[in-house]
Motif scaffolding. Sequence first.
Motif, PDB file in Angstrom:
ATOM      1  N   PRO B  89       0.809  -1.227   0.000  1.00 27.79           N
ATOM      2  CA  PRO B  89       0.000   0.000   0.000  1.00 27.79           C
ATOM      3  C   PRO B  89       0.839   1.272   0.000  1.00 27.79           C
ATOM      4  O   PRO B  89       0.354   2.322  -0.401  1.00 27.79           O
ATOM      5  CB  PRO B  89      -0.809  -0.111   1.299  1.00 27.79           C
ATOM      6  CG  PRO B  89      -0.038  -1.036   2.169  1.00 27.79           C
ATOM      7  CD  PRO B  89       0.668  -1.988   1.250  1.00 27.79           C
ATOM      8  N   HIS B  90       2.097   1.166   0.452  1.00 33.50           N
ATOM      9  CA  HIS B  90       2.926   2.374   0.564  1.00 33.50           C
ATOM     10  C   HIS B  90       3.706   2.651  -0.719  1.00 33.50           C
ATOM     11  O   HIS B  90       4.442   3.629  -0.791  1.00 33.50           O
ATOM     12  CB  HIS B  90       3.878   2.248   1.744  1.00 33.50           C
ATOM     13  CG  HIS B  90       4.803   1.055   1.659  1.00 33.50           C
ATOM     14  ND1 HIS B  90       4.344  -0.239   1.655  1.00 33.50           N
ATOM     15  CD2 HIS B  90       6.145   0.977   1.570  1.00 33.50           C
ATOM     16  CE1 HIS B  90       5.368  -1.063   1.570  1.00 33.50           C
ATOM     17  NE2 HIS B  90       6.475  -0.350   1.511  1.00 33.50           N
ATOM     18  N   LEU B  91       3.562   1.774  -1.718  1.00 36.22           N
ATOM     19  CA  LEU B  91       4.312   1.946  -2.971  1.00 36.22           C
ATOM     20  C   LEU B  91       3.353   2.222  -4.128  1.00 36.22           C
ATOM     21  O   LEU B  91       2.211   1.772  -4.113  1.00 36.22           O
ATOM     22  CB  LEU B  91       5.117   0.682  -3.277  1.00 36.22           C
ATOM     23  CG  LEU B  91       6.154   0.256  -2.235  1.00 36.22           C
ATOM     24  CD1 LEU B  91       6.821  -1.048  -2.661  1.00 36.22           C
ATOM     25  CD2 LEU B  91       7.207   1.334  -2.034  1.00 36.22           C
ATOM     26  N   THR B  92       3.847   2.938  -5.135  1.00 35.76           N
ATOM     27  CA  THR B  92       3.045   3.146  -6.339  1.00 35.76           C
ATOM     28  C   THR B  92       2.938   1.831  -7.111  1.00 35.76           C
ATOM     29  O   THR B  92       3.645   0.865  -6.815  1.00 35.76           O
ATOM     30  CB  THR B  92       3.709   4.173  -7.276  1.00 35.76           C
ATOM     31  OG1 THR B  92       4.986   3.645  -7.663  1.00 35.76           O
ATOM     32  CG2 THR B  92       3.894   5.526  -6.594  1.00 35.76           C
ATOM     33  N   VAL B  93       2.071   1.810  -8.083  1.00 34.33           N
ATOM     34  CA  VAL B  93       1.936   0.631  -8.942  1.00 34.33           C
ATOM     35  C   VAL B  93       3.283   0.288  -9.577  1.00 34.33           C
ATOM     36  O   VAL B  93       3.712  -0.873  -9.580  1.00 34.33           O
ATOM     37  CB  VAL B  93       0.861   0.873 -10.021  1.00 34.33           C
ATOM     38  CG1 VAL B  93       0.940  -0.181 -11.115  1.00 34.33           C
ATOM     39  CG2 VAL B  93      -0.528   0.877  -9.378  1.00 34.33           C
ATOM     40  N   ALA B  94       3.981   1.310 -10.084  1.00 38.03           N
ATOM     41  CA  ALA B  94       5.277   1.059 -10.721  1.00 38.03           C
ATOM     42  C   ALA B  94       6.254   0.431  -9.728  1.00 38.03           C
ATOM     43  O   ALA B  94       6.951  -0.536 -10.050  1.00 38.03           O
ATOM     44  CB  ALA B  94       5.849   2.367 -11.276  1.00 38.03           C
ATOM     45  N   ALA B  95       6.303   0.954  -8.505  1.00 42.85           N
ATOM     46  CA  ALA B  95       7.229   0.424  -7.495  1.00 42.85           C
ATOM     47  C   ALA B  95       6.826  -0.992  -7.076  1.00 42.85           C
ATOM     48  O   ALA B  95       7.687  -1.833  -6.807  1.00 42.85           O
ATOM     49  CB  ALA B  95       7.275   1.351  -6.280  1.00 42.85           C
ATOM     50  N   ASN B  96       5.515  -1.267  -7.039  1.00 46.11           N
ATOM     51  CA  ASN B  96       5.053  -2.629  -6.776  1.00 46.11           C
ATOM     52  C   ASN B  96       5.561  -3.579  -7.860  1.00 46.11           C
ATOM     53  O   ASN B  96       6.048  -4.669  -7.571  1.00 46.11           O
ATOM     54  CB  ASN B  96       3.525  -2.670  -6.730  1.00 46.11           C
ATOM     55  CG  ASN B  96       2.968  -2.533  -5.320  1.00 46.11           C
ATOM     56  OD1 ASN B  96       2.961  -3.492  -4.550  1.00 46.11           O
ATOM     57  ND2 ASN B  96       2.544  -1.325  -4.975  1.00 46.11           N
ATOM     58  N   ARG B 128      -0.130   5.459  -9.728  1.00 43.63           N
ATOM     59  CA  ARG B 128      -1.163   5.421  -8.689  1.00 43.63           C
ATOM     60  C   ARG B 128      -0.790   4.519  -7.531  1.00 43.63           C
ATOM     61  O   ARG B 128       0.100   3.690  -7.628  1.00 43.63           O
ATOM     62  CB  ARG B 128      -2.490   4.951  -9.324  1.00 43.63           C
ATOM     63  CG  ARG B 128      -2.877   5.902 -10.422  1.00 43.63           C
ATOM     64  CD  ARG B 128      -4.314   6.125 -10.714  1.00 43.63           C
ATOM     65  NE  ARG B 128      -5.317   5.248 -10.181  1.00 43.63           N
ATOM     66  CZ  ARG B 128      -6.329   4.767 -10.918  1.00 43.63           C
ATOM     67  NH1 ARG B 128      -6.400   5.048 -12.202  1.00 43.63           N
ATOM     68  NH2 ARG B 128      -7.246   4.022 -10.369  1.00 43.63           N
ATOM     69  N   ARG B 129      -1.502   4.697  -6.424  1.00 46.62           N
ATOM     70  CA  ARG B 129      -1.350   3.825  -5.255  1.00 46.62           C
ATOM     71  C   ARG B 129      -2.383   2.707  -5.336  1.00 46.62           C
ATOM     72  O   ARG B 129      -3.492   2.928  -5.866  1.00 46.62           O
ATOM     73  CB  ARG B 129      -1.591   4.615  -3.968  1.00 46.62           C
ATOM     74  CG  ARG B 129      -0.604   5.720  -3.744  1.00 46.62           C
ATOM     75  CD  ARG B 129       0.606   5.208  -3.010  1.00 46.62           C
ATOM     76  NE  ARG B 129       1.646   6.219  -3.039  1.00 46.62           N
ATOM     77  CZ  ARG B 129       2.630   6.279  -2.155  1.00 46.62           C
ATOM     78  NH1 ARG B 129       2.698   5.403  -1.190  1.00 46.62           N
ATOM     79  NH2 ARG B 129       3.548   7.195  -2.250  1.00 46.62           N
ATOM     80  N   PRO B 130      -2.059   1.523  -4.792  1.00 45.06           N
ATOM     81  CA  PRO B 130      -3.004   0.395  -4.868  1.00 45.06           C
ATOM     82  C   PRO B 130      -4.395   0.738  -4.336  1.00 45.06           C
ATOM     83  O   PRO B 130      -5.391   0.251  -4.871  1.00 45.06           O
ATOM     84  CB  PRO B 130      -2.328  -0.668  -3.997  1.00 45.06           C
ATOM     85  CG  PRO B 130      -0.877  -0.371  -4.125  1.00 45.06           C
ATOM     86  CD  PRO B 130      -0.769   1.126  -4.220  1.00 45.06           C
ATOM     87  N   ALA B 131      -4.479   1.574  -3.301  1.00 41.22           N
ATOM     88  CA  ALA B 131      -5.789   1.871  -2.702  1.00 41.22           C
ATOM     89  C   ALA B 131      -6.738   2.535  -3.697  1.00 41.22           C
ATOM     90  O   ALA B 131      -7.955   2.511  -3.510  1.00 41.22           O
ATOM     91  CB  ALA B 131      -5.610   2.762  -1.477  1.00 41.22           C
ATOM     92  N   THR B 132      -6.192   3.133  -4.758  1.00 42.06           N
ATOM     93  CA  THR B 132      -7.044   3.843  -5.711  1.00 42.06           C
ATOM     94  C   THR B 132      -7.437   2.981  -6.911  1.00 42.06           C
ATOM     95  O   THR B 132      -8.109   3.464  -7.810  1.00 42.06           O
ATOM     96  CB  THR B 132      -6.330   5.108  -6.242  1.00 42.06           C
ATOM     97  OG1 THR B 132      -5.259   4.683  -7.107  1.00 42.06           O
ATOM     98  CG2 THR B 132      -5.771   5.947  -5.110  1.00 42.06           C
ATOM     99  N   LEU B 133      -7.006   1.710  -6.907  1.00 36.25           N
ATOM    100  CA  LEU B 133      -7.280   0.854  -8.073  1.00 36.25           C
ATOM    101  C   LEU B 133      -8.606   0.116  -7.919  1.00 36.25           C
ATOM    102  O   LEU B 133      -9.022  -0.209  -6.807  1.00 36.25           O
ATOM    103  CB  LEU B 133      -6.164  -0.185  -8.229  1.00 36.25           C
ATOM    104  CG  LEU B 133      -4.738   0.331  -8.418  1.00 36.25           C
ATOM    105  CD1 LEU B 133      -3.774  -0.845  -8.474  1.00 36.25           C
ATOM    106  CD2 LEU B 133      -4.610   1.190  -9.661  1.00 36.25           C
TER     107      LEU B 133
END
Lengths: 231, 210
Positions: B89-96, B128-133
């Motif tokens: 949750p603390h990482l962007t989609v790209a960082a994930n 984006r952040r996972p919470a917004t997907l």
Amino acid sequence: MLTAPEWAIVGLSLKVGAVAMFAALPVAFALAYVLARGRFAGMILLDAVVHLPLVLPPVVIGWLLLIAFAPAGPVGAILQRWLGITLLFRWTGAALAAAVMALPLMVRAIRLSLEAIDPRLEAAARTLGAGPIDRFVTVTLPLARPGVLAALVLGFARSLGEFGATITFVSNVPGETATLPLAIYAALQEPGQESTVWRLALVSVLLSLGALVVSEWLMRRTSKPGSAHGV
Amino acid sequence: MAFDIALDLVRGERRIALTFATGAGITALCGPSGVGKSSVLAAVAGLLRPQSGHVVVDGVTLFDAAQNVSVPPEARACGLVFQDLRLFPHLTVAANLHYGERRAPRARQIVGFAETVRLLGIEDLLARRPATLSGGEAQRVAIGRALLAGPRFLLLDEPLAALDGALREGIMAVIERIRAEFALPMILVSHHADQVARLADHVVLMDTSS
């Protein structure tokens, strides 16, 4: 406005508070981690010992520190002999007393944020190739960050208010150990110092209020639902 | 054999015993809810330790109780797409997506970042952040994260359960493309007969007695 000596008192308090919170942080984090994640027989006892400074009379903590850090004491003798330093009557001693008193609050804040971390995320990191230290640095620590920040602010605020343990351990030495509460106490003992007391008390209120507001805000950001446990 | 698996797992009060050996392609693991399908995947990934048995994938022994072999999960090169996704949750989609990629040896990588992002159609989500997907978006990101980690095999836990209609069709197409392009052995947990019929090369049935 404050006079020059009063500014010096505020400056000393901020220095003692800052050193205390950063010195206590690694200890608080380690204890919080063990209490949040550990499973061993002495957990309840360790938890109780960590919380002792919260409930013991501060004068007892100060006296225990005095015994330990006196030149002939078990810790004081070592510091004197190997490093040639003493904490008695020094601002460093005031910072130590403040750190010990702030420790339980800091442990609590960090522990709450560690317990809110979903261990399933660490399991996911494992399957993606992250070893233990890697997982800790890239998953656990960033997710615990709000709690760590809250602990720093709370520890700082608690340090600013420290009185009993400090005056017992390092006495009330103007310019060295006389932080805000100790300076206010000294001013109260002298007639005609009412305006100093008022000004220093006002500064205390403002600093503490600011710290509490910031820590409350940080804690609210960290408390999220969904901390189910699993593989 | 792609998967040669014999497990004896104890989860609380329950005991899960399962043995199967299947070839290349997609092995569907089917059975009613609560029968222990996710636990089997966790054991194959190394997150759960079986009481006994063995886990051999493409000839590599990952676990063998008799020989006291147990490769830790971080060294199994297993692309596990969790049912609950577990995006950081603390990482962007790209960082994930980069998380596993950065930790995988180059020789093991099967697909590049740009290609994965294109394959899954997640170009617009990277910042984006996972919470917004949405559910479908998060599902695709989770598949991408597993693919980029240089997996030797994939474990997909109900990748279609939370999706409907067109989204489900999209993910099924992605799974078929992964099979066609990367020749990765996969275990797919599902309890939908139509999905199993379309995707599976082998079917393993679990029931409460297994």
